[in-house]
Motif scaffolding. Structure first.
Motif, PDB file in Angstrom:
ATOM      1  N   PHE A 199       0.827  -1.205   0.000  1.00 29.62           N
ATOM      2  CA  PHE A 199       0.000   0.000   0.000  1.00 29.62           C
ATOM      3  C   PHE A 199       0.864   1.259   0.000  1.00 29.62           C
ATOM      4  O   PHE A 199       0.556   2.237   0.670  1.00 29.62           O
ATOM      5  CB  PHE A 199      -0.983  -0.030   1.168  1.00 29.62           C
ATOM      6  CG  PHE A 199      -1.727  -1.342   1.254  1.00 29.62           C
ATOM      7  CD1 PHE A 199      -2.743  -1.618   0.371  1.00 29.62           C
ATOM      8  CD2 PHE A 199      -1.353  -2.303   2.175  1.00 29.62           C
ATOM      9  CE1 PHE A 199      -3.397  -2.849   0.405  1.00 29.62           C
ATOM     10  CE2 PHE A 199      -2.001  -3.530   2.219  1.00 29.62           C
ATOM     11  CZ  PHE A 199      -3.035  -3.804   1.330  1.00 29.62           C
ATOM     12  N   GLU A 200       1.977   1.168  -0.758  1.00 31.03           N
ATOM     13  CA  GLU A 200       2.921   2.274  -0.953  1.00 31.03           C
ATOM     14  C   GLU A 200       3.683   2.653   0.312  1.00 31.03           C
ATOM     15  O   GLU A 200       4.364   3.678   0.343  1.00 31.03           O
ATOM     16  CB  GLU A 200       2.204   3.518  -1.521  1.00 31.03           C
ATOM     17  CG  GLU A 200       1.462   3.268  -2.820  1.00 31.03           C
ATOM     18  CD  GLU A 200       2.371   2.686  -3.898  1.00 31.03           C
ATOM     19  OE1 GLU A 200       3.504   3.178  -4.042  1.00 31.03           O
ATOM     20  OE2 GLU A 200       1.950   1.741  -4.592  1.00 31.03           O
ATOM     21  N   THR A 201       3.573   1.837   1.343  1.00 37.29           N
ATOM     22  CA  THR A 201       4.288   2.078   2.598  1.00 37.29           C
ATOM     23  C   THR A 201       5.370   1.020   2.774  1.00 37.29           C
ATOM     24  O   THR A 201       5.147  -0.162   2.487  1.00 37.29           O
ATOM     25  CB  THR A 201       3.315   2.056   3.786  1.00 37.29           C
ATOM     26  OG1 THR A 201       2.476   3.213   3.699  1.00 37.29           O
ATOM     27  CG2 THR A 201       4.039   2.076   5.120  1.00 37.29           C
ATOM     28  N   HIS A 215      10.007   2.975  14.664  1.00 34.22           N
ATOM     29  CA  HIS A 215      10.798   4.129  14.254  1.00 34.22           C
ATOM     30  C   HIS A 215      10.252   4.638  12.923  1.00 34.22           C
ATOM     31  O   HIS A 215      10.235   3.904  11.928  1.00 34.22           O
ATOM     32  CB  HIS A 215      12.279   3.752  14.127  1.00 34.22           C
ATOM     33  CG  HIS A 215      12.860   3.218  15.401  1.00 34.22           C
ATOM     34  ND1 HIS A 215      13.344   4.040  16.394  1.00 34.22           N
ATOM     35  CD2 HIS A 215      13.005   1.937  15.858  1.00 34.22           C
ATOM     36  CE1 HIS A 215      13.776   3.302  17.400  1.00 34.22           C
ATOM     37  NE2 HIS A 215      13.577   2.024  17.105  1.00 34.22           N
ATOM     38  N   ILE A 216       9.793   5.890  12.922  1.00 39.71           N
ATOM     39  CA  ILE A 216       9.163   6.483  11.745  1.00 39.71           C
ATOM     40  C   ILE A 216      10.196   7.285  10.965  1.00 39.71           C
ATOM     41  O   ILE A 216      10.870   8.160  11.516  1.00 39.71           O
ATOM     42  CB  ILE A 216       7.991   7.384  12.156  1.00 39.71           C
ATOM     43  CG1 ILE A 216       6.954   6.579  12.950  1.00 39.71           C
ATOM     44  CG2 ILE A 216       7.346   8.028  10.935  1.00 39.71           C
ATOM     45  CD1 ILE A 216       5.861   7.435  13.581  1.00 39.71           C
ATOM     46  N   VAL A 217      10.322   6.987   9.687  1.00 41.10           N
ATOM     47  CA  VAL A 217      11.273   7.692   8.836  1.00 41.10           C
ATOM     48  C   VAL A 217      10.722   9.086   8.516  1.00 41.10           C
ATOM     49  O   VAL A 217       9.602   9.203   8.006  1.00 41.10           O
ATOM     50  CB  VAL A 217      11.504   6.918   7.521  1.00 41.10           C
ATOM     51  CG1 VAL A 217      12.413   7.712   6.577  1.00 41.10           C
ATOM     52  CG2 VAL A 217      12.097   5.550   7.814  1.00 41.10           C
ATOM     53  N   PRO A 218      11.450  10.148   8.817  1.00 35.19           N
ATOM     54  CA  PRO A 218      10.997  11.493   8.428  1.00 35.19           C
ATOM     55  C   PRO A 218      10.852  11.562   6.912  1.00 35.19           C
ATOM     56  O   PRO A 218      11.691  11.049   6.170  1.00 35.19           O
ATOM     57  CB  PRO A 218      12.118  12.411   8.921  1.00 35.19           C
ATOM     58  CG  PRO A 218      12.839  11.615   9.968  1.00 35.19           C
ATOM     59  CD  PRO A 218      12.746  10.186   9.524  1.00 35.19           C
ATOM     60  N   SER A 219       9.776  12.199   6.455  1.00 37.70           N
ATOM     61  CA  SER A 219       9.526  12.189   5.013  1.00 37.70           C
ATOM     62  C   SER A 219       8.741  13.414   4.596  1.00 37.70           C
ATOM     63  O   SER A 219       7.954  13.967   5.367  1.00 37.70           O
ATOM     64  CB  SER A 219       8.745  10.927   4.627  1.00 37.70           C
ATOM     65  OG  SER A 219       8.439  10.910   3.245  1.00 37.70           O
ATOM     66  N   THR A 220       8.938  13.822   3.356  1.00 42.90           N
ATOM     67  CA  THR A 220       8.128  14.870   2.738  1.00 42.90           C
ATOM     68  C   THR A 220       7.279  14.287   1.612  1.00 42.90           C
ATOM     69  O   THR A 220       6.605  15.026   0.893  1.00 42.90           O
ATOM     70  CB  THR A 220       9.026  15.978   2.166  1.00 42.90           C
ATOM     71  OG1 THR A 220       9.946  15.406   1.216  1.00 42.90           O
ATOM     72  CG2 THR A 220       9.810  16.671   3.271  1.00 42.90           C
ATOM     73  N   GLU A 221       7.312  12.958   1.465  1.00 47.07           N
ATOM     74  CA  GLU A 221       6.479  12.294   0.454  1.00 47.07           C
ATOM     75  C   GLU A 221       5.014  12.351   0.881  1.00 47.07           C
ATOM     76  O   GLU A 221       4.694  12.484   2.064  1.00 47.07           O
ATOM     77  CB  GLU A 221       6.912  10.835   0.282  1.00 47.07           C
ATOM     78  CG  GLU A 221       8.341  10.646  -0.186  1.00 47.07           C
ATOM     79  CD  GLU A 221       8.518  10.972  -1.660  1.00 47.07           C
ATOM     80  OE1 GLU A 221       7.505  11.017  -2.381  1.00 47.07           O
ATOM     81  OE2 GLU A 221       9.674  11.176  -2.084  1.00 47.07           O
ATOM     82  N   ALA A 222       4.107  12.226  -0.070  1.00 45.58           N
ATOM     83  CA  ALA A 222       2.680  12.212   0.241  1.00 45.58           C
ATOM     84  C   ALA A 222       2.371  11.049   1.179  1.00 45.58           C
ATOM     85  O   ALA A 222       2.993   9.987   1.086  1.00 45.58           O
ATOM     86  CB  ALA A 222       1.869  12.083  -1.043  1.00 45.58           C
ATOM     87  N   PRO A 223       1.411  11.232   2.094  1.00 42.21           N
ATOM     88  CA  PRO A 223       1.084  10.152   3.032  1.00 42.21           C
ATOM     89  C   PRO A 223       0.581   8.910   2.310  1.00 42.21           C
ATOM     90  O   PRO A 223      -0.114   8.994   1.294  1.00 42.21           O
ATOM     91  CB  PRO A 223      -0.023  10.756   3.898  1.00 42.21           C
ATOM     92  CG  PRO A 223       0.116  12.225   3.740  1.00 42.21           C
ATOM     93  CD  PRO A 223       0.628  12.446   2.352  1.00 42.21           C
ATOM     94  N   THR A 224       0.936   7.757   2.842  1.00 43.23           N
ATOM     95  CA  THR A 224       0.463   6.483   2.300  1.00 43.23           C
ATOM     96  C   THR A 224      -0.196   5.690   3.422  1.00 43.23           C
ATOM     97  O   THR A 224      -0.351   6.172   4.534  1.00 43.23           O
ATOM     98  CB  THR A 224       1.629   5.703   1.668  1.00 43.23           C
ATOM     99  OG1 THR A 224       2.716   5.620   2.614  1.00 43.23           O
ATOM    100  CG2 THR A 224       2.133   6.397   0.417  1.00 43.23           C
ATOM    101  N   GLU A 269      -2.591  -1.327   7.394  1.00 39.73           N
ATOM    102  CA  GLU A 269      -2.264  -2.708   7.052  1.00 39.73           C
ATOM    103  C   GLU A 269      -0.773  -3.044   6.958  1.00 39.73           C
ATOM    104  O   GLU A 269      -0.386  -4.186   7.224  1.00 39.73           O
ATOM    105  CB  GLU A 269      -2.942  -3.070   5.718  1.00 39.73           C
ATOM    106  CG  GLU A 269      -4.448  -2.960   5.774  1.00 39.73           C
ATOM    107  CD  GLU A 269      -5.110  -3.111   4.411  1.00 39.73           C
ATOM    108  OE1 GLU A 269      -5.427  -4.251   4.040  1.00 39.73           O
ATOM    109  OE2 GLU A 269      -5.309  -2.080   3.726  1.00 39.73           O
ATOM    110  N   PRO A 270       0.094  -2.129   6.548  1.00 38.08           N
ATOM    111  CA  PRO A 270       1.479  -2.498   6.234  1.00 38.08           C
ATOM    112  C   PRO A 270       2.295  -3.093   7.369  1.00 38.08           C
ATOM    113  O   PRO A 270       3.332  -3.722   7.111  1.00 38.08           O
ATOM    114  CB  PRO A 270       2.096  -1.175   5.761  1.00 38.08           C
ATOM    115  CG  PRO A 270       0.947  -0.410   5.202  1.00 38.08           C
ATOM    116  CD  PRO A 270      -0.179  -0.727   6.136  1.00 38.08           C
ATOM    117  N   GLY A 271       1.882  -2.924   8.621  1.00 42.29           N
ATOM    118  CA  GLY A 271       2.637  -3.535   9.715  1.00 42.29           C
ATOM    119  C   GLY A 271       2.461  -5.031   9.804  1.00 42.29           C
ATOM    120  O   GLY A 271       3.275  -5.728  10.431  1.00 42.29           O
TER     121      GLY A 271
END
Length: 730
Positions: A597-599, A684-693, A697-699
């Motif tokens: 799901f793009e994550t 741990h969340i990667v800092p990002s400027t990409e659009a939210p995805t 479900e991805p976990g």
């Protein structure tokens, strides 16, 4: 009943007459109407209200954000509230959630063209849309204040829900709502830049917590009440595809509170004044079933057929390079068979739905996950126009995919029951159908069972030269309204996702799929095809790393092609887990990295073994890149929940059939994860400027293979048939 809606999804849209009032303007393709249809949650008669499809500002200064998505515990409503509150500059505590009416033209999911929630798309498709709605509302509030105060709009500021001017004039949002409603909708509302965000990117308590904590009435369908509500249970065939032939309700009708017992196409319904007599009387029914079209095989026979399908040429999904030459010229070929069972969703709230149909108009109350489909099926079964159907979406106590049915069978069932009650001479009354835990567990719509056959060719140095992958399962979308959209070229990507789109660089790769047939209905399950393809791909990567004599993390980094975000989460997880550090005696690690799901998610599981040989997952370190993190605390919560959900599935969960009858009936035989099983989890969340995805479900997909790879690190062998309890490990 399972195929009531035959026409393609894109044709199943409500009539345009339903939306005649919604014509004020657009913002980047986003409809921003000032008059809501009757289904809106806020009143529409006061001149002091500001009503847009996504934002209502009321005289009491409350701001209602209408969620077009079902919130079933994943936190979507909180995320949408955050987006609007930030762009509107409202005080966060004044912004409340509500659910949008069923209205495909206005509330469609921009990523799949129908109103509905699924595929972890809620925030991805709403991020810009709801920010635009909040920004447009703010611009109209400012314009109203400027006009009322006779000052330039550029001199007006909005902060924490207060509109102010340097002259000392100020007002709350609610005080300007009526005037703002008369303003023109801005064509291009100005959005904040990330450095201006007040709420986005910060952690806040979920907006649904208060009502759920103190048990507010009518929060869920299960506790939905209204005057003269009847409650029904339905006796359905113990075999999928069975239908009632005849029944005797003599004893059932003698139970106090029973109103009637009627036959509907898929079962026999007991209608009573409350839940308990409906359940008690159903147990007293004597029913003869017609199982001529039912599934009568046991799950073992069904799996054998699927495994046979993987040995024959099937529908090609992906073909890169010359796989035949790679296999023929290999120094070694690794061949592995995997099998995965049916899985139930096991949501805390079983299915339920309420309807009042007076013969002309129908009003529903339930956790509708696919409003467009539910709406169309209701109109079709009841034989009424689309504009005569109203759906009130309620909160749902979990779903994990269970409420996203392509056939809307709960809607069809209650519509048929309502018609049957009318035919039996009863006056129109609201009815609620309740599924017990046993109904839900034995009711099908499972994660499909599947068989996988893998062949990996290696050269003399242990390097992979080819990857041949065959899969067999029943298709979730074939034969449903989604087929035209989700099966281009006849390929069901829901079955192969996570493998057919892998970014691991194999010199040659071939993937084929086969469709098994069974009356057992199947459905999306949290992370869909990724639940099994991630397990296959990531355990195979560990096998290939061992054959190449390389570290599993280092090997994956070598094999990842043009996918830096996947590499980054893998590196971060390895760093935080201390991958290269020695472990205490009796501890073992396994790794898995997967995109769904793009994550991007990478998980490293640390395990030990209890004295009885069962596996104890001690700790999981996870790194996630889901684009801009709207609410970090909710992201962590969803990852933690996804890990727990996936871990429970691989440890003990399976749905089996004996002569077509489901063996598991409740949580005693389909055991969810216990508190003693839950590991320590770091996210741990990667800092990002990409659009939210997506994040709901991805976990889930990586935890299974991470644990399996840790077991292989300890035992030298990989588990290829789940759950682990089949092997005495859980």
């Amino acid at each position: 009943m399972l195929n009531l809606l035959k026409k393609p999804l894109e044709q199943a849209q409500p009539s345009r007459r339903t939306f005649l009032k919604m014509s004020a303007g657009t913002v980047g393709g986003l409809v921003l109407a000032l008059n809501m249809p009757r289904a809106a949650t806020a009143a529409a008669n006061s001149n002091a209200e500001f009503l847009q499809p996504f934002v209502h500002i009321l005289p009491d200064n409350s701001v209602i954000v209408l969620s077009k998505h079902l919130d079933m515990g994943q936190g979507t409503a909180s995320g949408l509230v955050t987006l609007v509150a930030d762009e509107l500059d409202a005080a966060r505590e004044q912004v409340k959630p509500g659910f949008a009416p069923s209205n495909t033209a206005v509330y469609k999911n921009l990523l799949f063209g129908a109103q509905g929630t699924g595929g972890s798309t809620a925030m991805a498709n709403s991020f810009l849309q709801y920010r635009q709605a909040g920004a447009a509302a703010k611009a109209m509030i400012v314009a109203a204040a400027a006009e009322d105060w006779d000052v330039p709009a550029s001199e007006i500021t909005v902060s924490n829900g207060v509109v102010s001017h340097p002259s000392g004039k100020n007002a709350r949002l609610g005080e300007l709502a009526g005037l703002a409603a008369k303003q023109e909708v801005p064509a291009e509302p100005v959005l904040k830049t990330p450095d201006q965000w007040v709420y986005i990117g910060k952690s806040f308590p979920r907006v649904d917590v208060p009502n759920k904590s103190h048990g507010a009435p009518n929060t869920y369908t299960m506790d939905f009440q209204r005057d003269d509500l009847l409650v029904a249970t339905v006796a359905r065939s113990p075999r999928f595809g069975g239908v009632p032939k005849s029944f005797d309700a003599t004893e059932a009708k003698a139970v106090p509170g029973v109103v009637d017992v009627v036959m509907i196409p898929n079962g026999v319904a007991v209608v009573a004044t409350s839940t308990w007599p409906a359940i008690k009387a159903r147990d007293l029914l004597t029913i003869e079933w017609d199982d001529s079209a039912a599934e009568t095989r046991s799950s073992g026979a069904m799996m054998s057929e699927m495994k046979e399908l993987t040995t024959k040429p099937q529908k090609t999904v992906r073909s890169d390079g010359d796989i035949a030459a790679a296999l023929d010229g290999a120094a070694k070929v690794i061949e592995v068979d995997y099998d995965f069972p049916f899985l139930a969703h096991g949501a805390m709230e079983p299915l339920d739905i309420a309807l009042f149909f007076d013969g002309e108009n129908a009003e529903f109350w339930f956790g509708s996950q696919l409003q467009t489909v539910d709406h169309a099926v209701a109109a079709q079964v009841l034989g009424i126009a689309m504009e005569n159907v109203k759906i009130n979406t309620l909160w749902a106590g979990g779903s994990f995919g269970r409420r996203a049915q392509g056939d809307s069978h709960p809607v069809a069932e209650i519509c048929m029951l309502s018609k049957a009650m009318t035919a039996a001479g009863h006056k129109p009354q609201p009815i609620k159908i309740v599924w017990t835990r046993e109904d839900d567990m034995e009711g099908g719509y499972y994660r499909p069972m599947s068989a996988h056959k893998l062949k990996a060719s290696l050269d003399a140095d242990g390097n992979v030269t080819g990857f041949d992958y065959n899969i067999a399962a029943k298709s979730i979308v074939k034969g449903t309204p989604f087929e035209a959209v989700l099966m281009p070229g006849g390929v069901d990507h829901n079955m192969t996702e996570g493998a057919s789109d892998t970014t691991y660089a194999f010199p040659a790769m071939q993937m084929e799929q086969a469709f098994a047939e069974t009356p057992v209905p199947v459905l999306w399950w949290r992370s869909v095809g990724h639940t099994h393809t991630a397990y296959v791909m990531e355990t195979m990567m560990d096998r290939l790393a061992r054959e190449a004599g390389k570290d599993p993390v280092a090997y994956r980094l070598e094999m990842i092609k043009d996918d830096p975000r996947k590499a980054n989460v893998l590196k971060l997880a390895a760093e935080k887990a201390g991958w290269n550090d020695p472990l205490p005696e009796g501890r073992y690690r396994g790794v898995a990295a997967h995109k769904s799901f793009e994550t991007y998610v990478a998980e490293i599981a640390e395990i030990s073994f209890r004295d009885d040989g069962t596996v104890k997952v001690e700790k999981v370190v996870c790194a996630v890149d889901c684009g801009i993190p709207i609410n970090p605390d909710n992201i962590k919560a969803q990852i933690e929940g996804g890990i727990g959900y996936g871990l429970g599935a691989i440890l003990r969960n399976e749905v089996t059939l004996t002569d077509g009858v489901v063996d598991q009936t409740n949580f005693d035989t389909y055991m969810p994860l216990r508190m003693s099983d839950m590991p320590e989890i770091e996210v741990h969340i990667v800092p990002s400027t990409e659009a939210p995805t997506g994040i709901g479900e991805p976990g889930t997909p990586p935890i299974g293979p991470a644990v399996a790879n840790a077991i292989a690190a300890a035992k030298g062998e990989w588990i290829t048939s789940l759950p682990l309890s089949k092997h005495g490990m859980a």
